[in-house]
Design a protein around this motif. Sequence first.
Motif, PDB file in Angstrom:
ATOM      1  N   UNK A 195       0.832  -1.203   0.000  1.00  0.00           N
ATOM      2  CA  UNK A 195       0.000   0.000   0.000  1.00  0.00           C
ATOM      3  C   UNK A 195       0.866   1.253   0.000  1.00  0.00           C
ATOM      4  N   UNK A 196       1.961   1.254   0.747  1.00  0.00           N
ATOM      5  CA  UNK A 196       2.826   2.433   0.727  1.00  0.00           C
ATOM      6  C   UNK A 196       3.426   2.631  -0.659  1.00  0.00           C
ATOM      7  N   UNK A 197       3.756   1.542  -1.326  1.00  0.00           N
ATOM      8  CA  UNK A 197       4.236   1.653  -2.702  1.00  0.00           C
ATOM      9  C   UNK A 197       3.186   2.254  -3.619  1.00  0.00           C
ATOM     10  N   UNK A 198       1.941   1.846  -3.450  1.00  0.00           N
ATOM     11  CA  UNK A 198       0.859   2.403  -4.275  1.00  0.00           C
ATOM     12  C   UNK A 198       0.673   3.893  -4.017  1.00  0.00           C
ATOM     13  N   UNK A 199       0.731   4.279  -2.742  1.00  0.00           N
ATOM     14  CA  UNK A 199       0.587   5.705  -2.401  1.00  0.00           C
ATOM     15  C   UNK A 199       1.723   6.523  -3.017  1.00  0.00           C
ATOM     16  N   UNK A 200       2.936   6.007  -2.921  1.00  0.00           N
ATOM     17  CA  UNK A 200       4.078   6.722  -3.488  1.00  0.00           C
ATOM     18  C   UNK A 200       3.988   6.785  -5.015  1.00  0.00           C
ATOM     19  N   UNK A 201       3.495   5.730  -5.634  1.00  0.00           N
ATOM     20  CA  UNK A 201       3.341   5.726  -7.081  1.00  0.00           C
ATOM     21  C   UNK A 201       2.281   6.735  -7.517  1.00  0.00           C
ATOM     22  N   UNK A 202       1.187   6.814  -6.762  1.00  0.00           N
ATOM     23  CA  UNK A 202       0.160   7.807  -7.081  1.00  0.00           C
ATOM     24  C   UNK A 202       0.695   9.226  -6.964  1.00  0.00           C
ATOM     25  N   UNK A 203       1.660   9.420  -6.060  1.00  0.00           N
ATOM     26  CA  UNK A 203       2.246  10.745  -5.869  1.00  0.00           C
ATOM     27  C   UNK A 203       3.370  11.033  -6.863  1.00  0.00           C
ATOM     28  N   UNK A 204       3.673  10.096  -7.746  1.00  0.00           N
ATOM     29  CA  UNK A 204       4.725  10.300  -8.726  1.00  0.00           C
ATOM     30  C   UNK A 204       6.123  10.002  -8.232  1.00  0.00           C
ATOM     31  N   UNK A 205       6.253   9.421  -7.071  1.00  0.00           N
ATOM     32  CA  UNK A 205       7.570   9.076  -6.506  1.00  0.00           C
ATOM     33  C   UNK A 205       7.872   7.618  -6.867  1.00  0.00           C
ATOM     34  N   UNK A 206       8.196   7.405  -8.126  1.00  0.00           N
ATOM     35  CA  UNK A 206       8.287   6.050  -8.653  1.00  0.00           C
ATOM     36  C   UNK A 206       9.491   5.284  -8.095  1.00  0.00           C
ATOM     37  N   UNK A 230       6.626  -3.096 -12.813  1.00  0.00           N
ATOM     38  CA  UNK A 230       6.593  -2.834 -14.253  1.00  0.00           C
ATOM     39  C   UNK A 230       5.938  -1.487 -14.554  1.00  0.00           C
ATOM     40  N   UNK A 231       4.869  -1.168 -13.824  1.00  0.00           N
ATOM     41  CA  UNK A 231       4.200   0.115 -14.046  1.00  0.00           C
ATOM     42  C   UNK A 231       5.095   1.286 -13.667  1.00  0.00           C
ATOM     43  N   UNK A 232       5.814   1.168 -12.569  1.00  0.00           N
ATOM     44  CA  UNK A 232       6.734   2.233 -12.158  1.00  0.00           C
ATOM     45  C   UNK A 232       7.835   2.424 -13.205  1.00  0.00           C
ATOM     46  N   UNK A 233       8.384   1.342 -13.686  1.00  0.00           N
ATOM     47  CA  UNK A 233       9.436   1.432 -14.698  1.00  0.00           C
ATOM     48  C   UNK A 233       8.905   2.058 -15.976  1.00  0.00           C
ATOM     49  N   UNK A 234       7.670   1.733 -16.331  1.00  0.00           N
ATOM     50  CA  UNK A 234       7.065   2.318 -17.527  1.00  0.00           C
ATOM     51  C   UNK A 234       6.918   3.831 -17.368  1.00  0.00           C
ATOM     52  N   UNK A 235       6.464   4.261 -16.197  1.00  0.00           N
ATOM     53  CA  UNK A 235       6.299   5.694 -15.956  1.00  0.00           C
ATOM     54  C   UNK A 235       7.636   6.428 -15.961  1.00  0.00           C
TER      55      UNK A 235
END
Length: 434
Positions: free
Chosen positions: A54-65, A90-95
């Motif tokens: 969940x913390x990874x998802x929150x950080x990804x939503x904030x653009x902190x890939x 994979x999604x973080x790497x894509x972004x």
Amino acid sequence: MDGVVNYRIMEVAPGSRSWLLHARYVRGEHNVCLELVDELQRASHNTHRYAHFIKGMVLMDAGRYQDALERFHNCIRLQPRDPEPVKQVAKCLFQQGRYQLSLEAYMEADKLSKHQDPEIYCGLAECASKQDDLERGAEWGRAAVQAGGGERAAALLARLLLAAGDMPGAMAAYDQALSGDACGADTLAAAGALRLRAGDPRRAFQLLGAALAQQPTQHAAALALGAMLLTHRDADAALARLKAALAAHPVCVAAHTNLGLALMAKKKYIAALTCLHRAASSAPLSARAAHNLGLALLACRRPASAFCRFATAAALRPSEPHTVLLIGVALEQLGDERADAAFARAAELAPEDALVQLNVAGRHARAARLPLAAQLAACAARLLHQQRSPDPHLASMLANLLVLLREAGVDTEQLPSAPAVEITDEATRDEDEV
């Protein structure tokens, strides 16, 4: 939030508060999520997998890939056989624009997955498209559709096929999406725009109207429908749609351009010039914007300013015959001898364009070069006769030119007659206005 609901870490021992963490994240309460994550990690000595996720998802939503990647890697270390964290990696790497690494991560997630996952196949297709491997991307797009990817997979497949030049395949993919799912406004708008490009205005009108009925501020649908109405000379309806497109996207060059053309059709020249100037200023490297502004200036009897705009458009797109033709018109109005060279160049660029041939014939007639005018009038007549439904305005122009040539003493009996077409009152009024 993809992957949270299906994440198997939810299967925890009684008394765990993972359900509360999940609920907070779904509600968008990210600050509360982070506080709860810290509390759960302290209680579990930093081994709570769902808290890491969940913390990874929150950080990804904030653009902190990059920070999100670390959290997802923690999940993978705690449970290496779970595909969900790998998909998020994979999604973080894509972004981050690391498309090859993202593709490899999706491939690893596919190996770990126990079933065909359309989300993974869609990710693989997008990675392939970013690497200009459209054929392979289309294959994964088809796999996503077959795996039950629904609207997203079908729309992605259609975009890939269209980028590869397969318009029939793209239309078939959109048709499959429309027949199997209740599609959103974006998909309806894209399908309608494609139908319009393919020459199916009736179906395009239905799809674009459905998109606007579902989402009145859908910019692409409003713009396409406005352009379609403008082509059919319904200026009032086009104005309403184009204003809606501008309300949703105030800096859209195409919307400003089409709005300017619609205002010109309503003879509101000052407002039209304002819109077209705005479009040309916003896109100084757009040949179309410069061309349309020059057209408006020419209609306002400002040939010198129009010539400057047409010259800009011709410099950006030298092989556009209509721009070169209008350069000739502007130069003729200015009394410049270079007009003949511009007309000759336009005729050379478009030997099968009846509009160009008629205008060049008119130039020769005005310059008392009657044999050349008669020759080009015959060419224009031949081109119009070859058309299934000749343009009534061009047919009327040709008939008038033949009358003038006959009055000037040219034997027009050897020339083909203008095609017989039905000219409506509206068309006659438009011609008189021009």
